[in-house]
Scaffold this active site. Structure first.
Site: not given
Length: 227
Positions: A99, A96, A205
Site C-alpha cells: 500500500c 496487499d 495502511h
C-alpha cells in the site's frame, strides 16, 4: 575451460542486460515526472490547507507492532475525522502489503499499479546510499534490503525517507497518531521538486490523498483496508 568462458560470458551478458534495464527504467521515470507539472501545482494548492500546522521532525524507523482491533478502530476514526476537518479524501489502496508503494505510485504517476517501479527505485536508493539509512535499521542492513525487495513487504518510515530522497519529493503524511496529525518528510540533501500526499493509518495502511471532490475514479482490483 570453454565452459568457464561460456559461463563468464553469460554472466556478463546478464549484467549488461540488467544495467541497461535499470538505465531505461530511470529514464522512463524521469520523463514521466518531468511531464507532471499540473499534478505538482495541484498538490501545492492542497498543501496550503495544512500550512498552519506544525510538523514534527521526521525520524526514519521500521514498522512497529500492529495495533489490536480496538486501538486500530479508534485510530481509523481519528484519521477519518482529521481528513474531514481539512477537506481531504482518500483514494483507497489495496491491502496487499504494497500500500505504501501503491500510494506513492498514485501520487507520482497517477497509477497505483506502478508500485513495483517505485519499490525498485527505493531499493536502489537504499543500496546506493547505505550511510544515510543504516543507522535507522535495527538489523543487518543487507537482510533489511533483501526483505524490503519482496513484493508484499510493508514499507516503513525508512523507505519513505528513501522515496523522498530518490524522487526529490516532500512527502506529506496526515496520520492517525494521537500526538500529531501531520508529518513532513523532506529530501536529505536536495530541495523538493514535488509534493506527495499520503494518509497513514498507523502501522496498518497508507492511502493516496486528494482534495475532497477531486478523488479520481481509479479503483483497486482487490480488497483494500477499510473498517
Amino acid at each position: 575451460m570453454s565452459e568457464n568462458l561460456r559461463n563468464g560470458s553469460g554472466s556478463s551478458s546478464s549484467s549488461l542486460s540488467s544495467s541497461f534495464h535499470d538505465t531505461e527504467d530511470d529514464q522512463t521515470i524521469a520523463n514521466m515526472l518531468a511531464e507532471d507539472e499540473t499534478r505538482n501545482a495541484g498538490n501545492r494548492q492542497l498543501g496550503k490547507r495544512l500550512s498552519h500546522l506544525d510538523s514534527i521532525p521526521h525520524a526514519p524507523r521500521v514498522n512497529g507492532e500492529i495495533p489490536d482491533v480496538n486501538d486500530a478502530t479508534l485510530d481509523h476514526e481519528t484519521l477519518s475525522e482529521r481528513l474531514v476537518t481539512y477537506g481531504l479524501s482518500e483514494l483507497q489502496m489495496e491491502g496487499d502489503g504494497n500500500c505504501q508503494f501503491r500510494a506513492l505510485a498514485d501520487q507520482l504517476f497517477h497509477n497505483p499499479e506502478y508500485h513495483k517501479h517505485v519499490r525498485r527505485q527505493v531499493i536502489k536508493q537504499l543500496k546506493n546510499h547505505k550511510t544515510l539509512y543504516e543507522a535507522y535499521v535495527p538489523m543487518e542492513y543487507k537482510s533489511y534490503i533483501k526483505k524490503m525487495k519482496k513484493s508484499g513487504e510493508w514499507g516503513d518510515h525508512v523507505t519513505l525517507q528513501a522515496a523522498a530522497d530518490r524522487f526529490e519529493a516532500k512527502i506529506c503524511l496526515v496520520t492517525s497518531f494521537r500526538d500529531t496529525c501531520y508529518i513532513e518528510i523532506l529530501p536529505t540533501k536536495k530541495n523538493p521538486k514535488r509534493e506527495l500526499w499520503l494518509s497513514f493509518w498507523s502501522e496498518v495502511h497508507y492511502n493516496s490523498l486528494y482534495t475532497s471532490g477531486d478523488v479520481p475514479s481509479r479503483l483497486p482490483k482487490k480488497k483494500y483496508w477499510l473498517f
